[in-house]
Design an enzyme around this catalytic site. Structure first.
Site, mmCIF file in Angstrom:
data_model
loop_
_atom_site.group_PDB
_atom_site.id
_atom_site.type_symbol
_atom_site.label_atom_id
_atom_site.label_comp_id
_atom_site.label_asym_id
_atom_site.label_seq_id
_atom_site.Cartn_x
_atom_site.Cartn_y
_atom_site.Cartn_z
ATOM 1 N N GLU A 256 -24.956 -24.928 34.342
ATOM 2 C CA GLU A 256 -25.020 -23.763 33.661
ATOM 3 C C GLU A 256 -25.909 -23.877 32.511
ATOM 4 O O GLU A 256 -25.774 -24.922 31.511
ATOM 5 C CB GLU A 256 -23.777 -23.327 33.056
ATOM 6 C CG GLU A 256 -22.848 -22.497 34.151
ATOM 7 C CD GLU A 256 -21.376 -22.283 33.962
ATOM 8 O OE1 GLU A 256 -20.822 -21.141 34.501
ATOM 9 O OE2 GLU A 256 -21.170 -22.738 32.878
ATOM 10 N N HIS B 95 -24.278 -27.146 31.185
ATOM 11 C CA HIS B 95 -23.088 -27.517 31.535
ATOM 12 C C HIS B 95 -22.943 -28.017 32.734
ATOM 13 O O HIS B 95 -23.171 -27.347 33.942
ATOM 14 C CB HIS B 95 -22.286 -26.219 31.289
ATOM 15 C CG HIS B 95 -20.579 -26.455 31.588
ATOM 16 N ND1 HIS B 95 -19.706 -25.494 32.216
ATOM 17 C CD2 HIS B 95 -19.894 -27.581 31.466
ATOM 18 C CE1 HIS B 95 -18.622 -25.941 32.363
ATOM 19 N NE2 HIS B 95 -18.769 -27.076 31.828
ATOM 20 N N SER C 44 -17.575 -27.532 27.752
ATOM 21 C CA SER C 44 -16.851 -26.667 28.872
ATOM 22 C C SER C 44 -16.955 -25.140 28.331
ATOM 23 O O SER C 44 -16.838 -24.117 29.073
ATOM 24 C CB SER C 44 -15.721 -27.309 29.041
ATOM 25 O OG SER C 44 -15.646 -28.407 29.596
ATOM 26 N N ASN D 295 -16.127 -21.443 34.007
ATOM 27 C CA ASN D 295 -14.837 -21.719 33.328
ATOM 28 C C ASN D 295 -14.017 -20.395 33.115
ATOM 29 O O ASN D 295 -12.556 -20.670 32.973
ATOM 30 C CB ASN D 295 -15.104 -22.667 32.201
ATOM 31 C CG ASN D 295 -15.081 -23.973 32.660
ATOM 32 O OD1 ASN D 295 -14.333 -24.549 33.705
ATOM 33 N ND2 ASN D 295 -15.703 -24.922 31.923
#
Ligand code: 3HC
Length: 287
Positions: A153, A141, A120, A192
């Site tokens: 991602e 990701h 993450s 994130n």
């Protein structure tokens, strides 16, 4: 490079759905986990999810049968990874654990295999140096629930070969995802970092006693149009993950502001990790 066989390491919250996405896309997938219960749960999920999609009219019977045939669950890392073209790591958010795993994967996997991490927050250059193929190690990701969320991602660190990024983008596209490529590494990537800012403010407001978590969630859903508020989302992604991310960041920076918030620590210690344990901020009927 032609990718046919994918190995997903970690059958938890993210891994079990990433494995299904890959199997639905026609890849031959082996999913592995050191915890037999996680593996069993992942297999049970596949066995109920696919027929449910058929019943809902979202998948043909043949597509469901093929996806299930593409997917194998095995406790052995060597068996799962030894002939993989592409590995997606989705284990605990802990740098040392990931470094140990990548060193082992490097020994087991064929020389051509790409090793991607679904971390993450952790950039792959923190992991790639334990392998003899840093140019084939990158971030890929996914978002929770991985079967639903479209974005992936792909992070092109300085060590990542153009071909590795291009193949990772192609794999994501074949899974029906929309890849975005980050041209440079940055801790937490795009989503994130934005989410962390929202969560930090929501947790601050809650910990200060300004409003209840239900009202903060309502504010974000009803005024900002998010599909769910930050507390319900933490229940979905896992309060254990929020805890580990905070601790990992704090270990790295030494900045007390990076520590998980008091309520996250409290819930982590109590084992109230969100949907996966049946209780987080909210209560859930079935685990
Ligand atoms: N697993 C698989 N599929 C699921 C699911 C799950 N846990 N939850 C819902 N779905 C599917 C349903 O089957 C349904 O599919 P269909 O429309 O094709 O039949 C669809 O999603 C919509 O489900 P529902 O109608 O039951 O519920 P909602 O409309 O409320 O959607 C949601 C649920 C998709 C989870 C939505 O609330 C949402 O998008 N929430 C935000 C999720 C989010 O922000 N994710 C990113 C988190 S950050 C992250 O993952 C980063 C990582 O590093 C931690």
């Amino acid at each position: 490079m032609n990718v046919e066989k994918i190995c997903v390491v970690g059958a938890g919250n993210m891994g079990h759905q990433i494995a299904l996405c890959a199997a639905l896309a026609g890849y031959r997938v082996r999913c592995t986990d050191t915890d037999p219960r996680a593996l069993e749960k992942a297999e049970r999920f596949a066995d109920t999810y696919l027929p449910e999609r058929v019943a809902k009219g979202k998948l043909t019977e043949e597509a469901a049968r093929q996806a299930r045939a593409n997917l194998t669950f095995t406790p052995g890392l060597e068996e799962a990874a030894s002939d993989a073209d592409f590995v997606i790591e989705a284990i605990i958010e802990n740098l040392e654990a990931k470094r140990r795993l990548f060193a082992r994967l490097d020994e087991i996997c064929p020389a051509h295999a790409i090793l991607a991490t679904n971390s993450s927050f952790i950039v792959s250059s923190r992991i790639a140096d334990v392998t003899r193929r840093p140019e084939k190690v990158c971030n890929m990701h996914f978002f929770n629930p991985a079967l639903v969320m479209k974005l992936v991602e792909v992070v092109k660190g300085p060590h990542v070969a153009d071909e590795t990024a291009a193949v990772t983008v192609e794999v994501a596209k074949r899974m029906g995802k929309v890849p975005v490529v980050l041209k440079k590494e940055i801790y937490g990537f795009l989503v994130n970092r934005i989410l962390a800012a929202i969560n930090a403010e929501a947790l601050y407001l809650y910990d200060m006693g300004i409003a209840s978590y239900e009202d903060i969630d309502n504010a974000v859903v009803l005024a900002l149009g998010h599909p769910m508020g930050p507390f319900r989302l933490m229940d979905l992604t896992g309060i254990d993950l929020a805890y580990h991310i905070g601790m990992e960041r704090y270990r790295e920076t030494g900045n007390p502001a990076d520590r998980p918030s008091p309520v996250v620590v409290e819930k982590y210690v109590r084992g109230e990790w969100g949907r996966k344990t049946g209780k987080g901020f909210y209560e859930y009927g079935e685990k």
